[in-house]
Structure formats: structure tokens, C-alpha cells
Design a protein around this motif. Structure first.
Motif, short mmCIF file in Angstrom:
data_model
loop_
_atom_site.label_atom_id
_atom_site.label_comp_id
_atom_site.label_asym_id
_atom_site.label_seq_id
_atom_site.Cartn_x
_atom_site.Cartn_y
_atom_site.Cartn_z
N LEU A 136 7.23 3.47 -14.24
CA LEU A 136 7.36 3.13 -15.66
C LEU A 136 7.65 1.65 -15.86
O LEU A 136 7.18 1.03 -16.82
CB LEU A 136 8.45 3.99 -16.30
N TYR A 137 8.43 1.08 -14.96
CA TYR A 137 8.85 -0.32 -15.13
C TYR A 137 8.08 -1.30 -14.23
O TYR A 137 8.52 -2.41 -13.99
CB TYR A 137 10.36 -0.42 -14.86
N GLY A 138 6.95 -0.85 -13.73
CA GLY A 138 6.08 -1.75 -12.99
C GLY A 138 6.47 -1.87 -11.53
O GLY A 138 7.44 -1.27 -11.10
N PRO A 139 5.67 -2.60 -10.75
CA PRO A 139 4.48 -3.35 -11.14
C PRO A 139 3.30 -2.45 -11.47
O PRO A 139 3.28 -1.28 -11.06
CB PRO A 139 4.19 -4.21 -9.91
N GLY A 140 2.32 -2.98 -12.18
CA GLY A 140 1.16 -2.21 -12.58
C GLY A 140 -0.01 -2.37 -11.62
O GLY A 140 0.08 -3.03 -10.59
N TYR A 141 -1.12 -1.75 -11.98
CA TYR A 141 -2.32 -1.82 -11.15
C TYR A 141 -2.77 -3.26 -10.91
O TYR A 141 -3.13 -3.64 -9.79
CB TYR A 141 -3.48 -1.06 -11.81
N LYS A 142 -2.75 -4.07 -11.99
CA LYS A 142 -3.22 -5.44 -11.86
C LYS A 142 -2.39 -6.22 -10.84
O LYS A 142 -2.93 -6.94 -10.00
CB LYS A 142 -3.16 -6.13 -13.22
N ASP A 143 -1.07 -6.06 -10.91
CA ASP A 143 -0.21 -6.79 -9.98
C ASP A 143 -0.41 -6.31 -8.54
O ASP A 143 -0.47 -7.11 -7.60
CB ASP A 143 1.26 -6.62 -10.39
N GLY A 146 -3.98 -7.06 -7.33
CA GLY A 146 -4.12 -8.51 -7.29
C GLY A 146 -3.49 -9.12 -6.06
O GLY A 146 -4.11 -9.96 -5.38
N VAL A 147 -2.26 -8.71 -5.73
CA VAL A 147 -1.59 -9.29 -4.57
C VAL A 147 -2.24 -8.83 -3.27
O VAL A 147 -2.33 -9.58 -2.30
CB VAL A 147 -0.08 -8.97 -4.61
N LEU A 148 -2.74 -7.58 -3.24
CA LEU A 148 -3.40 -7.10 -2.02
C LEU A 148 -4.69 -7.86 -1.75
O LEU A 148 -4.96 -8.28 -0.62
CB LEU A 148 -3.67 -5.60 -2.13
N HIS A 149 -5.51 -8.02 -2.78
CA HIS A 149 -6.75 -8.78 -2.58
C HIS A 149 -6.44 -10.23 -2.20
O HIS A 149 -7.12 -10.81 -1.33
CB HIS A 149 -7.62 -8.72 -3.83
N ALA A 150 -5.43 -10.81 -2.83
CA ALA A 150 -5.08 -12.19 -2.50
C ALA A 150 -4.64 -12.32 -1.05
O ALA A 150 -4.99 -13.30 -0.36
CB ALA A 150 -3.97 -12.68 -3.44
N ARG A 151 -3.90 -11.33 -0.56
CA ARG A 151 -3.47 -11.35 0.84
C ARG A 151 -4.66 -11.37 1.79
O ARG A 151 -4.56 -11.91 2.90
CB ARG A 151 -2.61 -10.11 1.13
N ARG A 152 -5.76 -10.78 1.40
CA ARG A 152 -6.94 -10.74 2.25
C ARG A 152 -7.98 -11.80 1.86
O ARG A 152 -9.13 -11.76 2.30
CB ARG A 152 -7.61 -9.35 2.18
N GLY A 153 -7.56 -12.73 1.03
CA GLY A 153 -8.44 -13.83 0.66
C GLY A 153 -9.44 -13.48 -0.43
O GLY A 153 -10.42 -14.21 -0.62
N ASP A 202 3.23 -5.07 6.91
CA ASP A 202 3.71 -6.29 6.25
C ASP A 202 3.35 -6.25 4.77
O ASP A 202 2.66 -7.13 4.25
CB ASP A 202 3.08 -7.52 6.92
N PRO A 203 3.79 -5.21 4.07
CA PRO A 203 3.37 -5.05 2.68
C PRO A 203 4.00 -6.08 1.76
O PRO A 203 5.15 -6.48 1.96
CB PRO A 203 3.86 -3.64 2.33
N PRO A 204 3.26 -6.52 0.74
CA PRO A 204 3.89 -7.36 -0.28
C PRO A 204 4.95 -6.55 -1.04
O PRO A 204 4.95 -5.32 -1.01
CB PRO A 204 2.72 -7.75 -1.18
N GLU A 205 5.82 -7.25 -1.71
CA GLU A 205 6.93 -6.60 -2.42
C GLU A 205 6.44 -5.54 -3.38
O GLU A 205 7.07 -4.49 -3.56
CB GLU A 205 7.74 -7.67 -3.17
N GLU A 206 5.29 -5.77 -3.99
CA GLU A 206 4.77 -4.84 -5.00
C GLU A 206 4.38 -3.49 -4.41
O GLU A 206 4.19 -2.51 -5.14
CB GLU A 206 3.54 -5.45 -5.70
N VAL A 207 4.23 -3.42 -3.09
CA VAL A 207 3.71 -2.21 -2.44
C VAL A 207 4.78 -1.49 -1.62
O VAL A 207 4.58 -0.35 -1.21
CB VAL A 207 2.50 -2.59 -1.54
N VAL A 208 5.93 -2.11 -1.44
CA VAL A 208 6.94 -1.59 -0.52
C VAL A 208 7.31 -0.14 -0.82
O VAL A 208 7.51 0.67 0.09
CB VAL A 208 8.19 -2.49 -0.53
N CYS A 209 7.39 0.22 -2.07
CA CYS A 209 7.84 1.57 -2.44
C CYS A 209 6.70 2.57 -2.62
O CYS A 209 6.94 3.72 -3.00
CB CYS A 209 8.67 1.51 -3.73
#
Length: 330
Positions: A136-143, A146-153, A202-209
Motif C-alpha cells: 500500500l505504501y510503495g514502492p510501486g511497479y514503476k520504481d 525501473g531500478v531492476l532494468h537500470a541495474r542491468r543497463g 544483491d537486490p536493490p532496496e525496492e526488491v528486498v521484501c
């Protein structure tokens, strides 16, 4: 263009399903001239029990149908995450264009001559919004994407289906891992493996949970396909939508669901491929196949539903099958 096919085979359910896959491939696509590779995980520290297909009828039938059983080693996954086999099993393929199918798939039309651009990978769109789970309180799909694709360039904007609004799951590149293809199995293996290990280790913070079992392969697959220059079928992916998971293949997952939901041409093709005595005597030893391919349960399940007006939720289909005594585990 000739291409090779990869499925995963191991003892138990997958050995039976591999035999049905091979039978439908040979019966319904007789002009296809590629190699059918059955990738078989080798025993080792990641498999406490020997996962190989035992010597006997299933293995013999696969060989008779022209399948090549090729071993591979699990370096990163194994019994704790069997879906990782579709990542690590890619090393069993020779060079050249390939298509991977989940073993619980049937081929129902001729594959030779299909117009596929293997240089633009694609994967199955027969999926629901299963991952990520949005709090409910995010992060959302875009975040998250977005961070996963950025991690892979990658660039998230290049992956969006703008027919859907922000924060609708369909806007973001997401596949079912039931099939995918590419022109270079080594490059696909590296991209898929590295994306999966990044998310897991090595997940980004947005994916840890986020829950990764059983969704890790489906979380990593869009990153790999985008990295390799592909996309959705009919869009940036090099195949028209509706070829796989449609006119030429069907990912059934459970026999009751196939007979309840598949178009008529799928059932006709499967029944014909399963009819020869050499195939029947092997397949009937697996209870779901015996009950649905060779006994009346398949037809009874089919009579319960109108394929032009199926329930929107699969759970409703499963519930009705259970009430009628027509559900059987895979």
C-alpha cells in the motif's frame, strides 16, 4: 529457419510430460528439422536425490522420438528452486537459434516455416500480475521495474506498454516463463542467469521484501529479454502474438485445465499424438494422463465449460472441476 528446442527432463512428473511433449512435436510438426534437447540435471550437492530420468519406458520413448537427453550441472539453483533449471539448462543447447518450452506444453501445429526473428527474443504473455506484490505504501511497479532494468543497463521507458496507465501491472514488461526464444543460447543463459542472481543475491532496496519463490525466473526474464534487444510478441519480440500459447502450442500445466480450457484444435492434436500404442503404453502409466487422455475424465471436463465464455478467474475453473470430481494434481 531451423531452430532447436529445449525442455527440461528429470524423474517423476517431468519425464512423463517430456514424453507427451515429444510425441505431440513429432506427430503435429513432422517437417520440423531441429534438435529436441531434453536437458537433464545431474546429481550433485544441489540435488540430494538423483534427479535423472531412470532407465526405462519414459527414457526409451524419448529416444525413439528423436530426443537427445543432455546432462547439465546446477551451479546456482537445484532442488530448492527447480525453476532455475530453465536458466541453467540453456548450457545444454548447441549454438544457433532456439526455443525453450516448459515441459508441460504440447505442440499442436507445424513449426517448420514459422516466421520468427530469433534476434529479437520474446516470451510468453500467458501470465497474470503475480510479481511484484505492491504494498500500500510503495514502492510501486514503476520504481521496482525501473531500478531492476537500470541495474542491468536497461531503460524502463523502452519497455513500457503505454496502452496501460501508470502503475497498472500490464504496462511493465512481464512474462510467463512457459516459453521463450533467442538466437544465442550462451548469451541468453548469461543474461538470464546474471539477472536472476542479481535479484536473489544483491537486490536493490525496492526488491528486498519481495517474494522470489516461485517468481524469480519471471522477475529476471524481462530483464534478460530487454538486454538482448527483444520484447513482447507482436511488438519488439520477433514473433506474432498468438503463435505459441495459441495456434501452435499450448501450456497446459494440469491435464484438467487443458481439457476444460484448450481450443478444439489442441485436444484433437493431443489425442491423435497420444493414440499410437507405443506412446499409449508409456503415457498411461502416469495417472493424470491415464485419466484424461485415455479415460472419460477429459471429455467430462470439456463438457463443463464453454471455451468462448470461460470464467475470468482460473480459480473458478479449478473449483468447478473439484466439485465434479475432475481435479487431479499434476
Amino acid at each position: 529457419m531451423t531452430f532447436n528446442i529445449l525442455i527440461i527432463g528429470q524423474k517423476g512428473r517431468l519425464a512423463h510430460e517430456a514424453a507427451l511433449f515429444a510425441a505431440t512435436l513429432r506427430h503435429n510438426s513432422p517437417r520440423w528439422s531441429g534438435r529436441l534437447i531434453v536437458a537433464e540435471p545431474e546429481p550433485g550437492e544441489r540435488w540430494p536425490d538423483d534427479p535423472r530420468i531412470p532407465e526405462g519406458p519414459q527414457r526409451d520413448l524419448l529416444t525413439e522420438l528423436g530426443a537427445e537427453i543432455v546432462p547439465f550441472t546446477n551451479w546456482h539453483f537445484g532442488s530448492y528452486y527447480p525453476n532455475g533449471n530453465k536458466i541453467e539448462g540453456l548450457v545444454a543447447l548447441p549454438e544457433g537459434p532456439f526455443a525453450f518450452f516448459d515441459t508441460d506444453t504440447v505442440i499442436v501445429d507445424e513449426l517448420a516455416g514459422l516466421d520468427i526473428d530469433f534476434s529479437r527474443p520474446a516470451a510468453s504473455m500467458k501470465r497474470e500480475g503475480t510479481w511484484p506484490e505492491i504494498d500500500l505504501y510503495g514502492p510501486g511497479y514503476k520504481d521496482i521495474w525501473g531500478v531492476l532494468h537500470a541495474r542491468r543497463g536497461g531503460d524502463l521507458a523502452e519497455t513500457l506498454d503505454t496502452a496501460w496507465p501508470d502503475e497498472h501491472w500490464r504496462r511493465y514488461l512481464y512474462f510467463n516463463g512457459g516459453w521463450f526464444f533467442g538466437d544465442d543460447p550462451a548469451a541468453f543463459h548469461k543474461a538470464f542467469r546474471d539477472a536472476a542472481l542479481m535479484i536473489r543475491d544483491d537486490p536493490p532496496e525496492e526488491v528486498v521484501c519481495q517474494t522470489l519463490d516461485p517468481w524469480l525466473d519471471q522477475a529476471a526474464l524481462p530483464l534478460a529479454i530487454h538486454e538482448l534487444g527483444g520484447g513482447r510478441p507482436g511488438d519488439k519480440g520477433g514473433i506474432a502474438d498468438g503463435i505459441f500459447d495459441g495456434s501452435h502450442s499450448f501450456h497446459y500445466r494440469h491435464m484438467p485445465l487443458m481439457y476444460a480450457t484448450a481450443p478444439d484444435h489442441v485436444i484433437v492434436g493431443v489425442d491423435a499424438a497420444a493414440a499410437p500404442n507405443a506412446v499409449k503404453k508409456v503415457l498411461k502409466d502416469y495417472e493424470p494422463f491415464k485419466r484424461f487422455l485415455y479415460q472419460p475424465k477429459g471429455q467430462k471436463a470439456r463438457e463443463l465449460f464453454d471455451r468462448t465464455d470461460l470464467p475470468r478467474k482460473e480459480q473458478a475453473i479449478r473449483n468447478r472441476l473439484r466439485r465434479e470430481g475432475l481435479w487431479i494434481a499434476r
